[in-house]
Design an enzyme around this catalytic site. Structure first.
Site, PDB file in Angstrom:
ATOM      1  CE  LYS A 189      -4.872   4.425   0.320  1.00 32.54           C
ATOM      2  NZ  LYS A 189      -4.913   3.000  -0.093  1.00 32.54           N
ATOM      3  CG  ASP A 245      -2.349   3.611  -4.992  1.00 33.93           C
ATOM      4  OD1 ASP A 245      -1.429   4.185  -5.626  1.00 33.93           O
ATOM      5  OD2 ASP A 245      -3.192   2.881  -5.550  1.00 33.93           O
TER       6      ASP A 245
END
Length: 213
Positions: free
Chosen positions: A121, A139
């Site tokens: 991420k 997220d």
């Protein structure tokens, strides 16, 4: 499950509410942005932005942080979660930048993920925000929204969610869709109290329909 056309429609509606959604993290260089994203794990961007001015002023370049004691770095970031571990990540990441990348933030997934404290991420966010490389970072907000709207199966993993989103959304829309979904999760479809009654996506959101019955 929403198909590709329905998913794109949903994201277009989200875009009408948050057309200018973008990163909330503030940084003056690729290096500082990388540090900010590492710090943002399990912490709000707002909390990170409060501590980074002093941190960035003290450690302007990777070599500065590479020489630091994690305990010293920790003093600058102690108001955010997991600050002791994050201090270690920042120092080790900086050392690796100096030793392996000539103090320059790399521009590939593989190289970024070789750095301490950098997962997929974080790499996605850095690539998208600093280098314009198409990515769909997942997220907590994107993950939650994807499941609530049935864009992905309820049991989908983060990696599976990323793959499905990338398959259903045109590549040129990945970055802006990521930001819009984050804003949607922060201000419209919150974790505990989503605003289902006023949601423009209520007709296609089965979970929202259940919530208001």
């Amino acid at each position: 499950m929403l198909d590709s056309k329905e998913t794109q429609y949903a994201l277009q509606e989200v875009g009408k509410m948050f057309p200018n959604a973008t990163t909330s993290l503030i940084a003056d260089s690729d290096y500082h942005f990388l540090l900010a994203v590492i710090l943002s794990a399990q912490t709000t961007d707002k909390a990170v932005n409060k501590i980074t001015p002093a941190l960035f002023d003290r450690y302007k370049y990777p070599i500065d942080m590479a020489k630091a004691d994690p305990k010293e770095v920790a003093k600058y970031i102690k108001t955010i979660g997991l600050y002791k571990n994050k201090a270690k990540y920042l120092v080790e990441c900086s050392k690796m930048l100096v030793e392996n990348f000539n103090s320059v933030v790399p521009k590939t997934h593989k190289e970024l993920m070789s750095l301490s404290g950098v997962g997929r991420k974080t790499a996605d966010v850095v690539l998208a925000e600093r280098f314009g490389v198409p990515a769909f970072a997942v997220d907590t907000h994107v993950y939650r929204i994807s499941k609530r709207l049935a864009i992905v199966p309820e049991d989908a993993t983060v990696r599976e969610t990323e793959r499905i989103l990338m398959s259903k959304v045109p590549k040129e829309d990945w970055i802006k869709s990521h930001h819009r979904m984050i804003f949607w999760g922060r201000y419209q479809c919150m974790a505990r109290a989503p605003k289902c009654e006023t949601c423009p996506l209520l007709e296609i959101c089965q979970e929202g329909q259940k919530r208001i019955k």
